[in-house]
Design an enzyme around this catalytic site. Structure first.
Site, mmCIF file in Angstrom:
data_model
loop_
_atom_site.group_PDB
_atom_site.id
_atom_site.type_symbol
_atom_site.label_atom_id
_atom_site.label_comp_id
_atom_site.label_asym_id
_atom_site.label_seq_id
_atom_site.Cartn_x
_atom_site.Cartn_y
_atom_site.Cartn_z
ATOM 1 N N ASP A 29 92.847 20.404 19.922
ATOM 2 C CA ASP A 29 93.536 21.692 20.036
ATOM 3 C C ASP A 29 93.790 21.968 21.520
ATOM 4 O O ASP A 29 92.912 21.788 22.355
ATOM 5 C CB ASP A 29 92.668 22.807 19.419
ATOM 6 C CG ASP A 29 93.454 24.086 19.193
ATOM 7 O OD1 ASP A 29 93.553 24.512 18.028
ATOM 8 O OD2 ASP A 29 93.969 24.665 20.186
ATOM 9 N N HIS A 93 96.328 22.726 8.558
ATOM 10 C CA HIS A 93 95.425 22.082 9.506
ATOM 11 C C HIS A 93 94.019 22.607 9.316
ATOM 12 O O HIS A 93 93.813 23.768 8.984
ATOM 13 C CB HIS A 93 95.885 22.283 10.958
ATOM 14 C CG HIS A 93 96.166 23.701 11.340
ATOM 15 N ND1 HIS A 93 97.324 24.350 10.981
ATOM 16 C CD2 HIS A 93 95.433 24.599 12.025
ATOM 17 C CE1 HIS A 93 97.307 25.583 11.455
ATOM 18 N NE2 HIS A 93 96.162 25.773 12.082
ATOM 19 N N HIS A 95 90.532 23.179 11.363
ATOM 20 C CA HIS A 95 89.903 23.239 12.688
ATOM 21 C C HIS A 95 88.499 22.655 12.578
ATOM 22 O O HIS A 95 87.710 23.074 11.714
ATOM 23 C CB HIS A 95 89.736 24.693 13.151
ATOM 24 C CG HIS A 95 91.004 25.446 13.398
ATOM 25 N ND1 HIS A 95 91.543 25.617 14.657
ATOM 26 C CD2 HIS A 95 91.833 26.109 12.546
ATOM 27 C CE1 HIS A 95 92.647 26.357 14.569
ATOM 28 N NE2 HIS A 95 92.849 26.665 13.299
HETATM 29 P P1 5GP Z 1 96.112 28.762 13.285
HETATM 30 O O1 5GP Z 1 97.513 28.487 12.745
HETATM 31 O O2 5GP Z 1 95.051 28.050 12.501
HETATM 32 O O3 5GP Z 1 95.842 30.234 13.394
HETATM 33 O O4 5GP Z 1 96.050 28.216 14.769
HETATM 34 C C1 5GP Z 1 96.847 27.158 15.219
HETATM 35 C C2 5GP Z 1 96.084 26.339 16.257
HETATM 36 O O5 5GP Z 1 96.989 25.359 16.752
HETATM 37 C C3 5GP Z 1 95.576 27.142 17.463
HETATM 38 O O6 5GP Z 1 94.186 26.884 17.630
HETATM 39 C C4 5GP Z 1 96.403 26.620 18.632
HETATM 40 O O7 5GP Z 1 95.677 26.553 19.852
HETATM 41 C C5 5GP Z 1 96.819 25.238 18.157
HETATM 42 N N1 5GP Z 1 98.106 24.803 18.700
HETATM 43 C C6 5GP Z 1 99.272 25.505 18.664
HETATM 44 N N2 5GP Z 1 100.262 24.814 19.239
HETATM 45 C C7 5GP Z 1 99.718 23.639 19.639
HETATM 46 C C8 5GP Z 1 100.249 22.499 20.316
HETATM 47 O O8 5GP Z 1 101.426 22.410 20.663
HETATM 48 N N3 5GP Z 1 99.383 21.474 20.565
HETATM 49 C C9 5GP Z 1 98.069 21.521 20.193
HETATM 50 N N4 5GP Z 1 97.309 20.461 20.469
HETATM 51 N N5 5GP Z 1 97.527 22.584 19.565
HETATM 52 C C10 5GP Z 1 98.343 23.639 19.297
#
Ligand code: 5GP
Length: 131
Positions: A29, A93, A95
């Site tokens: 992340d 995804h 975590h």
């Molecule tokens: P959620 O959708 O579960 O709320 O969070 C999405 C997760 O994806 C976040 O922890 C964010 O930091 C991560 N994230 C968003 N865009 C990118 C990216 O371009 N690259 C990476 N490696 N992680 C990302």
């Protein structure tokens, strides 16, 4: 339009890749809650984990298990916490977050930052432990 994670899978956007197979992909992340915070995704875009087929979902969990075992062998922690949110990126995804206390997986906590060199060293160490 492809999700940002599909673009990562396809190499259009760079990532710190931990592992992949034909169906799944794991990468660090970019805004980690804890050192080693990793995302595990199906390559096929699905926007909700419980909309996945049974076999695909079971495969995702087994792939996540492999990554978690590698992660906990590299990052000292009590265990690997697991969370599914998907509120920011609508591409399923999981975590995987190394945790010592409940606060380590509190998504309201400020995110950590690492240099590209630190991310790469971590990526390499975890990737080398994936069996
Ligand atoms: P959620 O959708 O579960 O709320 O969070 C999405 C997760 O994806 C976040 O922890 C964010 O930091 C991560 N994230 C968003 N865009 C990118 C990216 O371009 N690259 C990476 N490696 N992680 C990302």
């Amino acid at each position: 339009m492809s999700s940002i994670f599909t673009k990562i899978v396809q190499g259009e956007i760079p990532s710190y890749k931990i592992a992949e197979d034909d169906t799944y992909f794991a990468f660090l992340d970019i805004n980690p809650l804890a050192k080693g915070h990793t995302l595990v995704i199906p390559k096929k875009e699905t926007n909700y984990i419980f909309a996945m087929g049974d076999d695909e979902l079971a495969g995702l969990m087994l792939f996540a298990k492999k990554i978690a075992l590698a992660l906990e062998s590299v990052v000292p922690c009590k265990r690997i916490g697991v969370a599914v949110l998907g509120l920011e990126v609508a591409h399923t995804h999981i975590h995987l977050v190394p945790i010592n206390t409940v606060y380590d997986i509190d998504f309201k906590q400020p995110k950590l930052s690492f240099t590209p060199q630190e991310f790469e060293a971590l990526r390499e160490a975890i990737a080398s432990k994936v069996v």
